[in-house]
Design an enzyme around this catalytic site. Structure first.
Site, PDB file in Angstrom:
ATOM      1  CD  GLU A 110       1.029 -24.010 -11.237  1.00  0.00           C
ATOM      2  OE1 GLU A 110       0.129 -24.549 -10.597  1.00  0.00           O
ATOM      3  OE2 GLU A 110       2.195 -23.865 -10.801  1.00  0.00           O
ATOM      4  CG  ASN A 165       3.780 -15.779  -8.105  1.00  0.00           C
ATOM      5  OD1 ASN A 165       2.670 -15.528  -8.580  1.00  0.00           O
ATOM      6  ND2 ASN A 165       4.409 -16.913  -8.352  1.00  0.00           N
ATOM      7  CG  ASP A 186       2.151 -17.234 -13.905  1.00  0.00           C
ATOM      8  OD1 ASP A 186       3.049 -17.966 -13.458  1.00  0.00           O
ATOM      9  OD2 ASP A 186       0.995 -17.204 -13.450  1.00  0.00           O
TER      10      ASP A 186
END
Length: 199
Positions: free
Chosen positions: A9, A155, A7
């Site tokens: 951020e 997510n 990922d």
């Protein structure tokens, strides 16, 4: 063959929306995928707030230009790329990510795109594909890669759970409690060591 999916951020860079919330003085924009699992709902809510305040892409880019990667992120990424293939899978947007990718040495990034009016207003967004992180991991697996994934938010969980190995990094206490089977790490040295151990 193995490939590492990270990922962006919260793992390599600060959360863009949190930084923009701070600079713009709109605390509601601090809400991220750590808080809201439904990304479509989250983005539509964000765009409505931007519309209400008359803000758009130029204002967000001005903030992004001042953001640096998290301390230690570039060294971590360089060390990881020396021993493994790495792809950054992010729900951010190409229109946001460019300056941050330059500061990280231009790693490979798969992300989404914005719909922007001539006056700079963000009118919508286009996801690269449905369930983009999981779909990408499954596609990599279908062409012979074993995936190792790392993220911090709701997510990221699908891509982490779908892979050969997966790690949480600087996640929330709630996610840590909900997924006790996933190693939850706080420092880049720990994460690099953990990934090297499963390569």
């Amino acid at each position: 063959m193995k490939i590492v999916c990270l990922d962006m951020e919260g793992v390599l860079t600060p959360e863009i929306w949190i930084e923009f919330a701070r600079v713009s003085g709109i605390p509601a924009l601090c809400r991220t995928t750590r808080d809201e699992p439904d990304y479509d709902k989250l983005m539509r809510w964000r765009l409505e707030i931007l519309r209400q305040h008359g803000l758009g892409l130029p204002e967000i880019r001005n903030v992004i230009a001042q953001i640096d990667p998290l301390p230690g992120a570039k060294d971590f990424l360089d060390a990881l790329r020396a021993v493994a293939q790495v792809i950054i899978l992010s729900d951010t947007f190409a229109e946001f990510a460019g300056p941050l990718m330059a500061k990280l040495g231009y790693p490979t990034l798969f992300c989404n795109s914005l719909e922007v009016a001539p006056d700079g207003a963000i009118t919508g967004f286009r996801m690269r594909c449905e369930q983009s992180k999981l779909t990408t991991v499954r596609a990599l697996q279908s062409i012979g890669f074993e995936t190792i994934a790392c993220g911090d938010s709701y997510n990221d969980l699908d891509m982490i759970l779908a892979g050969r190995s997966g790690f949480l990094f600087r996640t929330t206490e709630q996610i840590r409690a909900d997924y006790p089977q996933l190693p939850a790490l706080e420092e880049y040295d720990e994460l690099l060591q953990a990934i090297r151990a499963v390569l």
